[in-house]
Design a protein around this motif. Sequence first.
Motif, PDB file in Angstrom:
ATOM      1  N   LEU A 120      36.262 -46.227 -20.129  1.00  0.00           N
ATOM      2  CA  LEU A 120      37.324 -47.152 -19.724  1.00  0.00           C
ATOM      3  C   LEU A 120      36.690 -48.361 -19.031  1.00  0.00           C
ATOM      4  O   LEU A 120      37.161 -48.818 -17.988  1.00  0.00           O
ATOM      5  N   SER A 151      37.967 -51.265 -16.387  1.00  0.00           N
ATOM      6  CA  SER A 151      39.120 -50.778 -15.617  1.00  0.00           C
ATOM      7  C   SER A 151      38.673 -49.995 -14.383  1.00  0.00           C
ATOM      8  O   SER A 151      39.435 -49.253 -13.801  1.00  0.00           O
ATOM      9  N   LYS A 160      42.947 -45.756 -12.897  1.00  0.00           N
ATOM     10  CA  LYS A 160      42.135 -46.951 -13.060  1.00  0.00           C
ATOM     11  C   LYS A 160      42.139 -47.807 -11.792  1.00  0.00           C
ATOM     12  O   LYS A 160      43.080 -47.780 -11.012  1.00  0.00           O
ATOM     13  N   ARG A 161      41.051 -48.564 -11.631  1.00  0.00           N
ATOM     14  CA  ARG A 161      40.910 -49.547 -10.538  1.00  0.00           C
ATOM     15  C   ARG A 161      41.218 -48.938  -9.169  1.00  0.00           C
ATOM     16  O   ARG A 161      41.999 -49.488  -8.389  1.00  0.00           O
TER      17      ARG A 161
END
Length: 319
Positions: free
Chosen positions: A80, A83, A102-103
């Motif tokens: 990913l 992200s 994510k993040r």
Amino acid sequence: MTHFSTIPRAWKRAIFVVILIATPNNVSVKALSIPSSPKKILRVCQSPGCKDDGAMSTFDCLSAMAPPGLDVVKGVCVSLCGSGPVVELCDDIDDMAPIKKKRVKGREKILSLLDECVTEKDEGEDTVPALKPYMHDRLMNGYELALEANEAYAAKDYQLAVDLYTDAIQSGRKPAMILQEARSASSDINSGQFLEGVQWLVTSFKNSCRSRLILKDIDGARRDAFAATVFSQNCDGDAHECVAEVSAASSDALGEMQAIKSAILQYERLEEEYSKPLPGADAPARAEAVKKRSHASARKRELGFRVSKLERELGSDNS
């Protein structure tokens, strides 16, 4: 002078508990939620892309803030890129269908993820958090102040570093140790795992010690060095090096030698630990183990030369 390495294990734990409870507004450890075994795992992706996005900072923060029943581990690339940092929420270490977040970086994202992972007690019982909300905020505030202090220390602004470390320790020490006691009670963890959860606190004491030495505050440096050994449960070689540096600044050659020998014992332990095979480990994990083993070996060798020199000096003084 009595050195921490010579104190019996039972006494060390007693000292640790006394330090924990001898602060204002103590929160009873009985109020902690202590599950019988870890129920969830957070895997923090360690791909180059996620590291560039701040994965190590996320891993360190999650390790410091994780409640009992939650393991934080380093994971492999989850494809990913862009992200990151990516964190997988797993039911167990072999979970093949984890929830990917994510993040995950920054105070709000990290606290939100941890809120999802709070371990509940058995069905029919109320959930009791490991820390009350105000203590949870104190822990995060202390952790963030320690990060600011690290920046000041790296910039060689030692007085500012000392001030920030003092505030960080004052804010986060007690909740950090309450949380770590709960983690210890919830599962069998080794010394390295124990240290990982309070590494930020131990590092704060060590860096504060060295800043105070530069500022000629020997007594303050001695207090910080001793605290680093206590809060690391005597398993951080560099904390013993801090004790040695304080002893050297105090012209205490015997104390310096004893502290260095304690540090060498810890580096020998690490060298042995990271020499063990890692079946199933990925290449980054193996590379990290090699790096840590090499560092421990190098420190052990360098400190050995210092011990030999001190032994000669002390021998000549006694002759």
